[in-house]
Write a protein that holds these residues in place. Structure first.
Motif, short mmCIF file in Angstrom:
data_model
loop_
_atom_site.label_atom_id
_atom_site.label_comp_id
_atom_site.label_asym_id
_atom_site.label_seq_id
_atom_site.Cartn_x
_atom_site.Cartn_y
_atom_site.Cartn_z
N ARG A 59 21.16 38.89 72.09
CA ARG A 59 21.35 38.30 73.44
C ARG A 59 20.06 38.35 74.24
NH1 ARG A 59 26.34 38.24 76.01
NH2 ARG A 59 28.14 38.48 74.68
N GLU A 60 19.35 39.46 74.11
CA GLU A 60 18.09 39.64 74.82
C GLU A 60 17.07 38.57 74.39
OE1 GLU A 60 17.69 41.86 77.17
OE2 GLU A 60 15.55 41.42 77.50
N PHE A 61 17.04 38.30 73.10
CA PHE A 61 16.10 37.30 72.58
C PHE A 61 16.34 35.92 73.19
CE2 PHE A 61 14.98 33.96 69.54
CZ PHE A 61 13.64 34.24 69.34
N PHE A 62 17.61 35.59 73.42
CA PHE A 62 17.93 34.25 73.93
C PHE A 62 18.03 34.18 75.46
CE2 PHE A 62 19.13 33.63 69.51
CZ PHE A 62 18.69 32.34 69.29
N LYS A 63 17.90 35.34 76.10
CA LYS A 63 18.15 35.42 77.55
C LYS A 63 17.37 34.39 78.37
CE LYS A 63 16.74 38.80 80.11
NZ LYS A 63 16.36 40.17 80.44
N ASP A 64 16.10 34.21 78.07
CA ASP A 64 15.28 33.30 78.88
C ASP A 64 15.13 31.91 78.27
OD1 ASP A 64 14.84 35.35 80.71
OD2 ASP A 64 13.27 36.19 79.42
N LYS A 65 15.92 31.63 77.26
CA LYS A 65 15.84 30.31 76.62
C LYS A 65 16.99 29.45 77.14
CE LYS A 65 13.48 32.07 72.56
NZ LYS A 65 13.15 33.34 73.22
N HIS A 66 16.65 28.22 77.51
CA HIS A 66 17.68 27.38 78.14
C HIS A 66 17.92 26.07 77.41
CE1 HIS A 66 17.91 30.23 81.34
NE2 HIS A 66 16.59 30.24 81.37
N ARG A 67 17.09 25.80 76.41
CA ARG A 67 17.25 24.56 75.62
C ARG A 67 17.17 24.95 74.15
NH1 ARG A 67 13.82 21.11 75.01
NH2 ARG A 67 15.08 19.27 74.93
N PHE A 68 18.28 25.01 73.50
CA PHE A 68 18.22 25.35 72.07
C PHE A 68 19.53 25.04 71.36
CE2 PHE A 68 19.60 29.28 74.24
CZ PHE A 68 20.73 29.61 73.53
N ILE A 69 19.41 24.96 70.04
CA ILE A 69 20.58 24.99 69.17
C ILE A 69 20.41 26.25 68.35
CG2 ILE A 69 21.74 23.93 67.20
CD1 ILE A 69 20.90 21.20 68.25
N ALA A 70 21.40 27.12 68.37
CA ALA A 70 21.36 28.32 67.53
C ALA A 70 22.51 28.22 66.55
CB ALA A 70 21.50 29.57 68.39
N GLU A 71 22.22 28.43 65.27
CA GLU A 71 23.30 28.33 64.30
C GLU A 71 23.33 29.55 63.39
OE1 GLU A 71 23.09 27.77 60.83
OE2 GLU A 71 21.01 27.21 60.54
N GLY A 72 24.54 30.05 63.19
CA GLY A 72 24.70 31.21 62.33
C GLY A 72 26.03 31.89 62.58
N LEU A 73 26.30 32.81 61.70
CA LEU A 73 27.58 33.54 61.72
C LEU A 73 27.82 34.32 63.01
CD1 LEU A 73 29.88 34.08 59.78
CD2 LEU A 73 28.51 35.82 58.66
N VAL A 74 26.75 34.66 63.72
CA VAL A 74 26.90 35.44 64.96
C VAL A 74 26.55 34.61 66.21
CG1 VAL A 74 26.61 37.74 63.96
CG2 VAL A 74 24.59 36.41 64.60
N ALA A 75 26.50 33.30 66.05
CA ALA A 75 26.07 32.42 67.16
C ALA A 75 26.98 32.55 68.37
CB ALA A 75 26.01 30.97 66.69
N HIS A 76 28.26 32.87 68.14
CA HIS A 76 29.21 32.94 69.27
C HIS A 76 28.99 34.17 70.15
CE1 HIS A 76 31.01 34.61 65.62
NE2 HIS A 76 31.62 35.49 66.40
N TYR A 77 28.04 35.03 69.80
CA TYR A 77 27.73 36.17 70.67
C TYR A 77 26.61 35.84 71.64
CZ TYR A 77 30.65 39.01 67.66
OH TYR A 77 31.71 39.51 66.96
N ILE A 78 26.01 34.66 71.50
CA ILE A 78 24.91 34.26 72.38
C ILE A 78 25.50 33.48 73.56
CG2 ILE A 78 22.79 32.88 72.52
CD1 ILE A 78 22.61 33.23 69.43
N PRO A 79 25.15 33.85 74.79
CA PRO A 79 25.66 33.05 75.92
C PRO A 79 25.18 31.61 75.79
CG PRO A 79 24.72 35.11 76.69
CD PRO A 79 24.37 34.99 75.25
N CYS A 80 26.10 30.65 75.91
CA CYS A 80 25.73 29.25 75.73
C CYS A 80 26.60 28.34 76.59
CB CYS A 80 25.87 28.87 74.26
SG CYS A 80 27.55 29.01 73.65
#
Ligand code: ADP
Length: 167
Positions: A59-80
């Motif tokens: 979550r920390e890694f993605f915190k300051d990112k606002h434009r992305f596609i993240a794909e993977g088994l744990v993607a649903h834990y990333i705020p989106c």
């Protein structure tokens, strides 16, 4: 837009994410790669031959990112903003995973996880964004799936009823 794609291995996350990232011109993050590269894990599970992801670090890694596609088994834990859950018939998952160098045990574990909607249920329960997309990929081409996702984003969501335990 922050768009995450989750689902059982073999549902087509990587394939769909690539096409979608070209269409929407969004950078793409493959979570198994990022977790390894940025050491976003707690430990390595030898038995499962997989990293145990540190969700807080992820979550920390993605915190300051606002434009992305993240794909993977744990993607649903990333705020989106948009969460896509790809589903596929258990038999389809089995055939796709047999192509990988997975053990039979690992193939069947994933087939069972899809059958009982393990990932979809976790995703649904964790979701706090705006758009939720839950679709069956079994009889659709990757291009068709991408179009369904784009249509889903426009419509504010699509939740197909999928229950592999029925019938
Ligand atoms: P995941 O990232 O969810 O594990 P992949 O994108 O790696 O899934 O896809 C698994 C396999 O299934 C690949 O061989 C891919 O080419 C194939 N595949 C993915 N989506 C589809 C689809 N809609 N129809 C047919 N085959 C697909």
């Amino acid at each position: 837009m922050r768009l995450c794609i989750t689902g059982t291995p073999g549902t087509g996350k990587t394939t769909v994410a690539k096409i979608l990232s070209e269409k929407l011109r969004l950078p793409i993050y493959n979570l198994s790669d990022i977790v390894k590269e940025k050491k976003l894990y707690k430990s390595f599970d030898e038995g499962r031959d997989a990293f145990i992801v540190d969700i807080e670090k992820l979550r920390e890694f993605f915190k300051d990112k606002h434009r992305f596609i993240a794909e993977g088994l744990v993607a649903h834990y990333i705020p989106c903003d948009v969460l896509v859950v790809l589903r596929a018939k258990p038999d389809v998952i089995r055939e796709r995973l047999k192509e990988r160098n997975y053990t039979t045990e690992k193939v069947e574990e994933n087939v069972e996880a899809e059958r009982i909607a393990y990932c979809a249920t976790e995703a649904f329960e964790n979701f706090s964004g705006k758009v939720f997309i839950h679709i069956d990929t079994s009889n659709r081409t990757p291009e068709k799936i991408v179009n369904v996702i784009i249509e889903g984003v426009k419509r504010g969501g699509i939740v197909e009823e999928i229950d592999w335990l029925e019938g």
